[in-house]
Design a protein around this motif. Structure first.
Motif, PDB file in Angstrom:
ATOM      1  N   THR A  98       0.800  -1.335  -0.125  1.00 58.66           N
ATOM      2  CA  THR A  98       0.098   0.127   0.016  1.00 58.66           C
ATOM      3  C   THR A  98       0.967   1.196  -0.195  1.00 58.66           C
ATOM      4  O   THR A  98       2.240   1.222  -0.003  1.00 58.66           O
ATOM      5  CB  THR A  98      -0.652   0.047   1.218  1.00 58.66           C
ATOM      6  OG1 THR A  98       0.116  -0.051   2.340  1.00 58.66           O
ATOM      7  CG2 THR A  98      -1.743  -1.277   1.399  1.00 58.66           C
ATOM      8  N   SER A  99       0.336   2.399  -0.071  1.00 62.57           N
ATOM      9  CA  SER A  99       1.136   3.489  -0.043  1.00 62.57           C
ATOM     10  C   SER A  99       2.098   3.552   1.219  1.00 62.57           C
ATOM     11  O   SER A  99       3.146   3.866   1.217  1.00 62.57           O
ATOM     12  CB  SER A  99       0.381   4.912  -0.093  1.00 62.57           C
ATOM     13  OG  SER A  99      -0.733   4.997   0.525  1.00 62.57           O
ATOM     14  N   MET A 100       1.652   3.187   2.329  1.00 60.40           N
ATOM     15  CA  MET A 100       2.238   3.096   3.731  1.00 60.40           C
ATOM     16  C   MET A 100       3.451   2.201   3.610  1.00 60.40           C
ATOM     17  O   MET A 100       4.501   2.434   3.905  1.00 60.40           O
ATOM     18  CB  MET A 100       1.529   2.826   4.982  1.00 60.40           C
ATOM     19  CG  MET A 100       2.018   3.120   6.251  1.00 60.40           C
ATOM     20  SD  MET A 100       1.170   2.429   7.592  1.00 60.40           S
ATOM     21  CE  MET A 100      -0.352   3.478   7.677  1.00 60.40           C
ATOM     22  N   HIS A 246      -6.682  12.919  -8.678  1.00 57.97           N
ATOM     23  CA  HIS A 246      -5.469  11.941  -8.899  1.00 57.97           C
ATOM     24  C   HIS A 246      -5.616  10.547  -7.869  1.00 57.97           C
ATOM     25  O   HIS A 246      -5.152   9.575  -8.443  1.00 57.97           O
ATOM     26  CB  HIS A 246      -4.149  12.815  -8.416  1.00 57.97           C
ATOM     27  CG  HIS A 246      -2.975  12.047  -8.628  1.00 57.97           C
ATOM     28  ND1 HIS A 246      -2.361  11.511  -7.728  1.00 57.97           N
ATOM     29  CD2 HIS A 246      -2.412  11.737  -9.745  1.00 57.97           C
ATOM     30  CE1 HIS A 246      -1.397  10.507  -8.254  1.00 57.97           C
ATOM     31  NE2 HIS A 246      -1.477  10.661  -9.639  1.00 57.97           N
ATOM     32  N   SER A 247      -6.350  10.728  -6.978  1.00 68.24           N
ATOM     33  CA  SER A 247      -6.507   9.508  -6.063  1.00 68.24           C
ATOM     34  C   SER A 247      -7.102   8.590  -6.844  1.00 68.24           C
ATOM     35  O   SER A 247      -7.261   7.226  -6.690  1.00 68.24           O
ATOM     36  CB  SER A 247      -7.374   9.671  -4.979  1.00 68.24           C
ATOM     37  OG  SER A 247      -8.684  10.317  -5.106  1.00 68.24           O
ATOM     38  N   GLU A 248      -7.849   8.823  -7.849  1.00 62.08           N
ATOM     39  CA  GLU A 248      -8.458   7.751  -8.821  1.00 62.08           C
ATOM     40  C   GLU A 248      -7.449   7.200 -10.056  1.00 62.08           C
ATOM     41  O   GLU A 248      -7.984   6.167 -10.674  1.00 62.08           O
ATOM     42  CB  GLU A 248      -9.729   8.163  -9.435  1.00 62.08           C
ATOM     43  CG  GLU A 248     -10.916   8.560  -8.363  1.00 62.08           C
ATOM     44  CD  GLU A 248     -12.099   8.755  -9.139  1.00 62.08           C
ATOM     45  OE1 GLU A 248     -12.524   8.930 -10.369  1.00 62.08           O
ATOM     46  OE2 GLU A 248     -13.122   9.207  -8.284  1.00 62.08           O
ATOM     47  N   GLY A 254      -0.080   6.193 -11.297  1.00 65.68           N
ATOM     48  CA  GLY A 254      -1.123   6.357 -10.369  1.00 65.68           C
ATOM     49  C   GLY A 254      -0.998   5.173  -9.421  1.00 65.68           C
ATOM     50  O   GLY A 254       0.154   4.855  -9.244  1.00 65.68           O
ATOM     51  N   LYS A 255      -2.221   4.446  -9.409  1.00 69.15           N
ATOM     52  CA  LYS A 255      -2.390   3.272  -8.439  1.00 69.15           C
ATOM     53  C   LYS A 255      -2.197   2.040  -9.169  1.00 69.15           C
ATOM     54  O   LYS A 255      -2.810   2.113 -10.366  1.00 69.15           O
ATOM     55  CB  LYS A 255      -3.505   3.255  -7.458  1.00 69.15           C
ATOM     56  CG  LYS A 255      -3.479   4.653  -6.593  1.00 69.15           C
ATOM     57  CD  LYS A 255      -4.674   4.791  -5.218  1.00 69.15           C
ATOM     58  CE  LYS A 255      -4.354   5.642  -4.721  1.00 69.15           C
ATOM     59  NZ  LYS A 255      -5.826   6.108  -3.947  1.00 69.15           N
ATOM     60  N   THR A 256      -1.629   0.959  -8.606  1.00 65.31           N
ATOM     61  CA  THR A 256      -1.478  -0.125  -9.058  1.00 65.31           C
ATOM     62  C   THR A 256      -2.761  -0.810  -8.610  1.00 65.31           C
ATOM     63  O   THR A 256      -2.902  -1.206  -7.418  1.00 65.31           O
ATOM     64  CB  THR A 256      -0.324  -1.071  -8.679  1.00 65.31           C
ATOM     65  OG1 THR A 256       0.796  -0.323  -9.006  1.00 65.31           O
ATOM     66  CG2 THR A 256      -0.248  -2.327  -9.434  1.00 65.31           C
TER      67      THR A 256
END
Ligand code: FAD
Length: 322
Positions: A98-100, A246-248, A254-256
């Motif tokens: 996760t990002s953390m 951007h969270s989307e 961006g996000k995986t």
């Protein structure tokens, strides 16, 4: 015992994340093959249902508890975790990607001067050694990696491993309070985004691209997502245009994501977008260009106009509900 595993369980606002239970289940399976002990650690203030980690097979959990640790702090979490790795005498430390996890795991690896494999999607034990598989070249290939250092760190891609409750037992909790932490940075406020479900954790994602033509048309995406209990995602083109937050954003920058179902609407399927979603279990694409690259990885493709197809999908889903 050699090869003791320590799983980092991530909490946000006092709730342990689903991806942490996935990491626990994956690590339990690994510990059985390695014949090694396994423990967990959670860092935070009050954490709800912390004992229930036992249901996933963890017998013991360290809870580093201090109100200054309620919100993530890179330095304080790193220091606290290093202490527990020492106390537990753990050789294998597992995080969720996760990002953390992506921030914390490399810090720990640097401090311990040990090898790290990030974004693992599969792992196995061969001749007593862990072989971890991870995607490379923006997901175009997979590579198998062995860590040679004595201590080893792995981060596991969320939504790939299954979180499995295997017992009714509760975990034994050992609470440790590190006292005054002298934090170098402090979170003063957290603003919740309007996005209902985090795209990185959702099981179903409905994503829109430039083919949606205008920001107001994303109400179609939102309506479809609501009906499916899905998160809304977006391509970078529409995030850069300011249509979506951007969270989307799904993709290389961006996000995986690895949901069970990914619905791509008006998204061409550029390599940088595919990098973030190609490990989804089922991919459905709607695009009016039959040669759009997204169709090369889609399980189900519809060549058509999103403004005809999506309302029809919504209508059918509404019928199913009544
Ligand atoms: P387009 O490529 O413009 O595609 C729009 C699609 O909609 C087309 O295929 C078109 O046929 C279709 N369409 C149009 N109208 C309709 C309609 N009415 N009905 C159905 N279909 C229709 N991109 C990401 O997404 N995520 C990233 O993280 C990312 N990181 C990047 C990093 C770098 C370093 C670089 C250089 C680029 C990155 N990009 C990323 C950008 C990427 O290269 C593409 O530009 C972007 O993904 C395109 O977004 P899109 O598919 O929405 O738009």
């Amino acid at each position: 015992m050699a090869n003791k595993i320590l799983v980092f369980l991530e909490q946000r606002q006092g709730q342990i994340k689903k991806s942490s239970y996935e990491a626990v289940s994956a690590s339990i399976a690994l510990s059985q093959n390695l014949n090694s002990e396994i423990e967990g650690v959670v860092i935070g203030g009050e954490v709800e249902n912390v004992r229930l980690a036992g249901n996933y097979g963890l017998k013991k959990l360290y809870h580093i508890k201090n109100e200054q640790l309620e919100n993530y702090s890179s330095s304080a979490y790193t220091d606290s975790l290093l202490e527990i790795i020492n106390t537990a005498d753990a050789q294998i430390i597992v995080f969720s990607s996760t990002s953390m996890g992506k921030d914390l795991a490399p810090r720990i690896a640097a401090k311990l001067d040990c090898g790290i494999v990030t974004d693992v999607t599969e792992w196995k034990v061969e001749n007593g050694e862990i072989i971890a598989t991870r995607p490379v070249y923006a997901g175009k290939a997979l590579t198998d990696v062995k860590v040679k250092s004595e201590k080893k760190i792995f981060t596991l891609r969320p939504n790939v491993f299954k979180a499995e409750k295997i017992s009714e037992q509760e975990a034994e909790i050992e609470v440790k309070n590190p006292g005054d932490l002298n934090l170098k940075t402090r979170v003063v406020d957290i603003k919740k985004s309007d996005t209902k479900l985090d795209v990185a954790e959702a099981d179903i994602i409905v994503s829109g691209g430039r083919g949606m033509k205008a920001p107001e048309n994303f109400k179609l995406i939102e309506e479809l997502a609501d009906l499916l209990g899905a998160a809304t995602g977006a391509s970078r083109a529409v995030v850069d245009a300011g249509w979506r937050p951007h969270s989307e954003q799904v993709g290389q920058t961006g996000k995986t994501v690895s949901p069970t179902l990914y619905i791509a609407l008006g998204i061409s399927g550029a390599i940088q977008h595919l990098a973030g979603m190609r490990s989804s279990k089922y991919i459905v694409a709607v695009n009016k260009d039959k040669d759009a690259p997204i169709f090369q990885i889609a399980d189900y493709g519809i060549v058509g106009d999103v403004f005809e197809i999506v309302p029809a999908m919504i209508e059918e889903l509404k019928k199913l509900r009544t």
